[in-house]
Design a protein around this motif. Structure first.
Motif, PDB file in Angstrom:
ATOM      1  N   TYR A  84       0.819  -1.210   0.000  1.00 23.60           N
ATOM      2  CA  TYR A  84       0.000   0.000   0.000  1.00 23.60           C
ATOM      3  C   TYR A  84       0.854   1.262   0.000  1.00 23.60           C
ATOM      4  O   TYR A  84       0.505   2.262  -0.607  1.00 23.60           O
ATOM      5  CB  TYR A  84      -0.961   0.012   1.189  1.00 23.60           C
ATOM      6  CG  TYR A  84      -2.030  -1.050   1.078  1.00 23.60           C
ATOM      7  CD1 TYR A  84      -2.683  -1.280  -0.121  1.00 23.60           C
ATOM      8  CD2 TYR A  84      -2.372  -1.828   2.170  1.00 23.60           C
ATOM      9  CE1 TYR A  84      -3.651  -2.259  -0.224  1.00 23.60           C
ATOM     10  CE2 TYR A  84      -3.349  -2.805   2.076  1.00 23.60           C
ATOM     11  CZ  TYR A  84      -3.980  -3.018   0.873  1.00 23.60           C
ATOM     12  OH  TYR A  84      -4.943  -3.972   0.765  1.00 23.60           O
ATOM     13  N   GLY A  85       1.970   1.210   0.681  1.00 21.99           N
ATOM     14  CA  GLY A  85       2.857   2.366   0.694  1.00 21.99           C
ATOM     15  C   GLY A  85       3.425   2.644  -0.685  1.00 21.99           C
ATOM     16  O   GLY A  85       3.480   3.792  -1.128  1.00 21.99           O
ATOM     17  N   LEU A  86       3.826   1.584  -1.381  1.00 22.39           N
ATOM     18  CA  LEU A  86       4.336   1.776  -2.735  1.00 22.39           C
ATOM     19  C   LEU A  86       3.236   2.252  -3.675  1.00 22.39           C
ATOM     20  O   LEU A  86       3.467   3.103  -4.531  1.00 22.39           O
ATOM     21  CB  LEU A  86       4.948   0.479  -3.264  1.00 22.39           C
ATOM     22  CG  LEU A  86       6.293   0.091  -2.659  1.00 22.39           C
ATOM     23  CD1 LEU A  86       6.736  -1.267  -3.189  1.00 22.39           C
ATOM     24  CD2 LEU A  86       7.338   1.123  -2.954  1.00 22.39           C
ATOM     25  N   GLY A  87       2.032   1.704  -3.495  1.00 29.76           N
ATOM     26  CA  GLY A  87       0.905   2.135  -4.330  1.00 29.76           C
ATOM     27  C   GLY A  87       0.581   3.604  -4.117  1.00 29.76           C
ATOM     28  O   GLY A  87       0.400   4.362  -5.083  1.00 29.76           O
ATOM     29  N   ALA A  88       0.526   4.018  -2.855  1.00 34.23           N
ATOM     30  CA  ALA A  88       0.244   5.420  -2.565  1.00 34.23           C
ATOM     31  C   ALA A  88       1.365   6.321  -3.093  1.00 34.23           C
ATOM     32  O   ALA A  88       1.104   7.408  -3.623  1.00 34.23           O
ATOM     33  CB  ALA A  88       0.079   5.615  -1.057  1.00 34.23           C
ATOM     34  N   GLY A  89       2.585   5.863  -2.968  1.00 38.25           N
ATOM     35  CA  GLY A  89       3.705   6.642  -3.497  1.00 38.25           C
ATOM     36  C   GLY A  89       3.637   6.788  -5.010  1.00 38.25           C
ATOM     37  O   GLY A  89       3.871   7.865  -5.559  1.00 38.25           O
ATOM     38  N   MET A  90       3.291   5.708  -5.676  1.00 41.30           N
ATOM     39  CA  MET A  90       3.184   5.772  -7.143  1.00 41.30           C
ATOM     40  C   MET A  90       2.043   6.702  -7.570  1.00 41.30           C
ATOM     41  O   MET A  90       2.176   7.457  -8.540  1.00 41.30           O
ATOM     42  CB  MET A  90       2.966   4.369  -7.726  1.00 41.30           C
ATOM     43  CG  MET A  90       4.177   3.469  -7.588  1.00 41.30           C
ATOM     44  SD  MET A  90       5.643   4.107  -8.400  1.00 41.30           S
ATOM     45  CE  MET A  90       5.165   3.934 -10.103  1.00 41.30           C
ATOM     46  N   ILE A  91       0.927   6.656  -6.847  1.00 39.77           N
ATOM     47  CA  ILE A  91      -0.185   7.562  -7.164  1.00 39.77           C
ATOM     48  C   ILE A  91       0.248   9.014  -6.952  1.00 39.77           C
ATOM     49  O   ILE A  91      -0.014   9.887  -7.779  1.00 39.77           O
ATOM     50  CB  ILE A  91      -1.420   7.212  -6.312  1.00 39.77           C
ATOM     51  CG1 ILE A  91      -2.013   5.884  -6.785  1.00 39.77           C
ATOM     52  CG2 ILE A  91      -2.470   8.314  -6.382  1.00 39.77           C
ATOM     53  CD1 ILE A  91      -3.085   5.338  -5.879  1.00 39.77           C
ATOM     54  N   GLY A  92       0.920   9.275  -5.842  1.00 36.99           N
ATOM     55  CA  GLY A  92       1.395  10.630  -5.567  1.00 36.99           C
ATOM     56  C   GLY A  92       2.376  11.119  -6.611  1.00 36.99           C
ATOM     57  O   GLY A  92       2.296  12.269  -7.081  1.00 36.99           O
ATOM     58  N   ILE A  93       3.289  10.259  -7.002  1.00 41.57           N
ATOM     59  CA  ILE A  93       4.261  10.651  -8.026  1.00 41.57           C
ATOM     60  C   ILE A  93       3.569  10.902  -9.359  1.00 41.57           C
ATOM     61  O   ILE A  93       3.892  11.854 -10.077  1.00 41.57           O
ATOM     62  CB  ILE A  93       5.353   9.566  -8.159  1.00 41.57           C
ATOM     63  CG1 ILE A  93       6.243   9.578  -6.923  1.00 41.57           C
ATOM     64  CG2 ILE A  93       6.189   9.759  -9.407  1.00 41.57           C
ATOM     65  CD1 ILE A  93       7.185   8.403  -6.838  1.00 41.57           C
ATOM     66  N   SER A  94       2.589  10.058  -9.676  1.00 41.52           N
ATOM     67  CA  SER A  94       1.856  10.246 -10.934  1.00 41.52           C
ATOM     68  C   SER A  94       1.094  11.564 -10.941  1.00 41.52           C
ATOM     69  O   SER A  94       1.095  12.296 -11.945  1.00 41.52           O
ATOM     70  CB  SER A  94       0.883   9.086 -11.151  1.00 41.52           C
ATOM     71  OG  SER A  94       1.588   7.877 -11.243  1.00 41.52           O
ATOM     72  N   LEU A  95       0.426  11.874  -9.825  1.00 44.82           N
ATOM     73  CA  LEU A  95      -0.308  13.141  -9.749  1.00 44.82           C
ATOM     74  C   LEU A  95       0.635  14.342  -9.828  1.00 44.82           C
ATOM     75  O   LEU A  95       0.328  15.340 -10.489  1.00 44.82           O
ATOM     76  CB  LEU A  95      -1.136  13.196  -8.469  1.00 44.82           C
ATOM     77  CG  LEU A  95      -2.346  12.262  -8.431  1.00 44.82           C
ATOM     78  CD1 LEU A  95      -2.990  12.303  -7.061  1.00 44.82           C
ATOM     79  CD2 LEU A  95      -3.345  12.628  -9.506  1.00 44.82           C
ATOM     80  N   ALA A  96       1.761  14.231  -9.164  1.00 41.25           N
ATOM     81  CA  ALA A  96       2.738  15.325  -9.222  1.00 41.25           C
ATOM     82  C   ALA A  96       3.259  15.499 -10.647  1.00 41.25           C
ATOM     83  O   ALA A  96       3.423  16.629 -11.131  1.00 41.25           O
ATOM     84  CB  ALA A  96       3.893  15.052  -8.259  1.00 41.25           C
ATOM     85  N   GLY A  97       3.498  14.407 -11.346  1.00 39.16           N
ATOM     86  CA  GLY A  97       3.952  14.490 -12.728  1.00 39.16           C
ATOM     87  C   GLY A  97       2.900  15.089 -13.643  1.00 39.16           C
ATOM     88  O   GLY A  97       3.208  15.909 -14.526  1.00 39.16           O
ATOM     89  N   ALA A  98       1.633  14.685 -13.429  1.00 38.08           N
ATOM     90  CA  ALA A  98       0.559  15.240 -14.257  1.00 38.08           C
ATOM     91  C   ALA A  98       0.408  16.739 -14.014  1.00 38.08           C
ATOM     92  O   ALA A  98       0.234  17.519 -14.957  1.00 38.08           O
ATOM     93  CB  ALA A  98      -0.751  14.508 -13.959  1.00 38.08           C
ATOM     94  N   LEU A  99       0.455  17.152 -12.756  1.00 37.84           N
ATOM     95  CA  LEU A  99       0.334  18.567 -12.428  1.00 37.84           C
ATOM     96  C   LEU A  99       1.506  19.359 -13.014  1.00 37.84           C
ATOM     97  O   LEU A  99       1.322  20.439 -13.584  1.00 37.84           O
ATOM     98  CB  LEU A  99       0.275  18.756 -10.915  1.00 37.84           C
ATOM     99  CG  LEU A  99       0.147  20.172 -10.406  1.00 37.84           C
ATOM    100  CD1 LEU A  99      -1.173  20.782 -10.889  1.00 37.84           C
ATOM    101  CD2 LEU A  99       0.228  20.231  -8.909  1.00 37.84           C
ATOM    102  N   THR A 100       2.701  18.820 -12.903  1.00 37.27           N
ATOM    103  CA  THR A 100       3.875  19.490 -13.462  1.00 37.27           C
ATOM    104  C   THR A 100       3.753  19.615 -14.975  1.00 37.27           C
ATOM    105  O   THR A 100       4.059  20.664 -15.553  1.00 37.27           O
ATOM    106  CB  THR A 100       5.153  18.718 -13.091  1.00 37.27           C
ATOM    107  OG1 THR A 100       5.232  18.620 -11.673  1.00 37.27           O
ATOM    108  CG2 THR A 100       6.393  19.400 -13.621  1.00 37.27           C
ATOM    109  N   GLY A 101       3.294  18.554 -15.611  1.00 39.71           N
ATOM    110  CA  GLY A 101       3.112  18.604 -17.055  1.00 39.71           C
ATOM    111  C   GLY A 101       2.074  19.621 -17.467  1.00 39.71           C
ATOM    112  O   GLY A 101       2.254  20.366 -18.437  1.00 39.71           O
ATOM    113  N   ALA A 102       0.958  19.665 -16.732  1.00 39.33           N
ATOM    114  CA  ALA A 102      -0.091  20.630 -17.055  1.00 39.33           C
ATOM    115  C   ALA A 102       0.414  22.058 -16.879  1.00 39.33           C
ATOM    116  O   ALA A 102       0.150  22.932 -17.722  1.00 39.33           O
ATOM    117  CB  ALA A 102      -1.311  20.380 -16.175  1.00 39.33           C
ATOM    118  N   LEU A 103       1.132  22.306 -15.801  1.00 39.66           N
ATOM    119  CA  LEU A 103       1.675  23.648 -15.586  1.00 39.66           C
ATOM    120  C   LEU A 103       2.708  24.011 -16.653  1.00 39.66           C
ATOM    121  O   LEU A 103       2.772  25.164 -17.098  1.00 39.66           O
ATOM    122  CB  LEU A 103       2.303  23.752 -14.194  1.00 39.66           C
ATOM    123  CG  LEU A 103       1.309  23.781 -13.033  1.00 39.66           C
ATOM    124  CD1 LEU A 103       2.045  23.719 -11.702  1.00 39.66           C
ATOM    125  CD2 LEU A 103       0.443  25.025 -13.098  1.00 39.66           C
TER     126      LEU A 103
END
Length: 137
Positions: A84-103
């Motif tokens: 679960y920790g790895l899953g949550a980390g991957m979700i967080g990294i994915s969201l951060a990447g999407a936000l960075t890309g959008a910006l």
């Protein structure tokens, strides 16, 4: 080597000279040849024999089963936490990447080419008073 140092050495490492530290072994072997040294070695030999002959009883089947059950549950909890920790980390990294890309797209892309007419502003088209009056009718 003095009596107290030899006594501490034999008490800590036993009667066998092979177990003594190398830096003290030569001096201790010399002291072991004395009457007092032989007496200390004899006492330590008895203690060494008693300690060497002691055997722990085998653990009971119940204790064995309890240890295995606890190890299994801890392993399961650890695996679950890692999963679960790895899953949550991957979700967080994915969201951060999407936000960075959008910006990055918003900030780095050129503004759209607008064909501005004479009366076009950011708030819409400007109208003359006569056009406003016509729209109101």
């Amino acid at each position: 080597m003095d009596r107290q140092l030899f006594f501490n050495l034999v008490s800590a490492y036993g009667a066998d000279p092979k177990h003594w530290p190398l830096e003290h072994r030569e001096q201790a072997t010399g002291f072991a040849q004395t009457e007092e040294g032989r007496r200390m070695i004899l006492e330590a030999t008895g203690l060494d024999a008693a300690l060497s002959s002691y055997r722990l009883p085998d653990p009971s089947a119940r204790l064995h089963a309890r240890i295995l059950a606890q190890a299994s549950s801890r392993t399961t909890r650890r695996k679950r936490l890692v999963r679960y920790g790895l899953g949550a980390g991957m979700i967080g990294i994915s969201l951060a990447g999407a936000l960075t890309g959008a910006l990055a797209v918003v900030n780095l892309s050129p503004p759209p080419a607008l064909t501005l007419g004479d009366t076009l502003t950011a708030f819409g088209n400007l109208q003359s008073e006569s056009e406003i009056a016509e729209d109101g009718k």
